[in-house]
Design an enzyme around this catalytic site. Structure first.
Site, short mmCIF file in Angstrom:
data_model
loop_
_atom_site.label_atom_id
_atom_site.label_comp_id
_atom_site.label_asym_id
_atom_site.label_seq_id
_atom_site.Cartn_x
_atom_site.Cartn_y
_atom_site.Cartn_z
N SER A 1 57.59 49.56 12.85
CA SER A 1 56.88 48.30 12.69
C SER A 1 57.78 47.27 12.00
CB SER A 1 55.57 48.54 11.92
OG SER A 1 54.74 47.41 11.94
N ASP B 1 58.41 51.26 17.51
CA ASP B 1 57.48 50.13 17.69
C ASP B 1 57.81 48.98 16.73
OD1 ASP B 1 55.61 49.56 19.62
OD2 ASP B 1 53.88 50.01 18.38
N HIS C 1 49.91 51.55 17.71
CA HIS C 1 50.99 51.19 16.79
C HIS C 1 51.06 52.09 15.55
CE1 HIS C 1 53.93 48.48 15.05
NE2 HIS C 1 53.17 48.30 13.98
#
Length: 314
Positions: free
Chosen positions: A128, A157, A234
């Site tokens: 992230s 991600d 996510h």
């Protein structure tokens, strides 16, 4: 009778399972940042992975994933970066570099007896916002000299901001294909549901289009592999109780509520991500690329649906 898999494919399947090393989690504040370290307990010398967590998600929330990776023979160092502002990232990038420089003198005393880090085999990964931070550090945005060299970069991600009007600073995404000037092999792992939202018609997601894994992959050059775990979201690689562990505040719960999750067993997601990371580390830190090649050639050997991304042309 089912056709026997080639030896490389069989070995690759094993990467999606726990490895043969018992692991130990260590927390320490005797470093430039508080660290969560996961290390093999068996006597030996091991490569090292610097892992950067997502926005206000404590490193311990990745315990299952980091244990999976470490059980295959890797020492993982995960510094803690917590703050209200998610977009201005220069202080955290500098702190990453400081932690990297600390490793040479500070890591060994933190480890179990007879466990030795091999810092000539060092990789960088992040999830992230941490994936963005990893790319920003690798692109030279720390503005301080680093004593060690990363041999591989893995973005799980990665996300570079809240939306196209609120991008993380420094703004490393240019919108230009193949524009990243990176001197190391790269793996980008995306999620199929990361760009979707749990808030109905409100255009808000944890990994918005134009700032997520697809853009990072597009801006990498030829030495980059991309995968999408298409049926998960996510935060599905985090421990089930991550919201309770995360800061003991509402921030972690808010992040979790905004991210759409897959309907499948999250253990399979953790195994997918863990196996891909281990395959990349084996290939780039240890010169053992057969397993990674086998996954690229036949992604169905992963424990859940896995898509191989096609590189864009310069």
């Amino acid at each position: 009778m089912a056709e026997a898999r080639p030896a490389s494919a069989t070995a690759a399947v094993d990467l999606f399972k726990l490895g043969n090393y018992s692991t130990k989690a260590i927390r320490t504040s005797n470093a430039p940042k508080t660290l969560f370290i996961v290390t093999p307990e068996n006597e030996g010398t091991y490569p090292v992975l610097l892992f950067l967590h997502g926005y206000n998600i404590c490193p311990c929330c990745y315990s299952q994933l980091l244990q999976h990776i470490s059980s295959h023979g890797y020492i993982i160092v995960a510094p803690l970066f917590l703050g209200v502002c998610s977009l201005y990232c220069r202080p955290d990038i500098k702190s990453e570099a400081e932690v990297t420089n600390w490793l040479s003198s500070g890591l060994q005393p933190m480890l179990p007896e007879n466990v030795v880090p091999n810092l000539s085999r060092l990789a960088l990964a992040g999830h992230s916002r941490g994936g963005y931070l990893a790319f920003a550090l690798a692109l030279g945005n720390a503005n301080i000299t680093m004593d060690l060299k990363f041999l591989a970069l893995i973005g799980i991600d990665p996300v570079a901001g809240a939306n196209k009007c609120m991008k993380s600073v420094p703004k490393i995404l240019t919108g230009v294909p193949n524009s990243f000037n990176l001197d190391m092999p790269v793996m980008v792992i995306g999620t199929g549901l990361g760009g979707e939202t749990m808030i109905g018609c409100i255009p808000c997601s944890c990994a918005p289009d134009g700032l997520n894994y697809a853009e990072f992959f597009k801006e990498c050059k030829e030495n980059c592999l991309g995968f999408v775990i298409s049926e998960y979201g996510h935060t599905d690689m985090l421990d089930d109780d991550f919201c309770n562990n995360c800061l003991a505040t509402s921030i972690g719960k808010l992040m979790g509520s905004m991210c759409k999750s897959g309907k499948g067993d999250k253990t399979l997601m953790i195994q997918c991500v863990g196996g891909l990371v281990v395959a990349m580390l084996m290939a780039q830190l240890e010169g053992e690329s057969r397993e990674l090649d086998a996954i690229v050639d036949n992604s169905s050997i992963a424990p859940d649906k896995l898509e191989v991304m096609e590189a864009s042309q310069p």
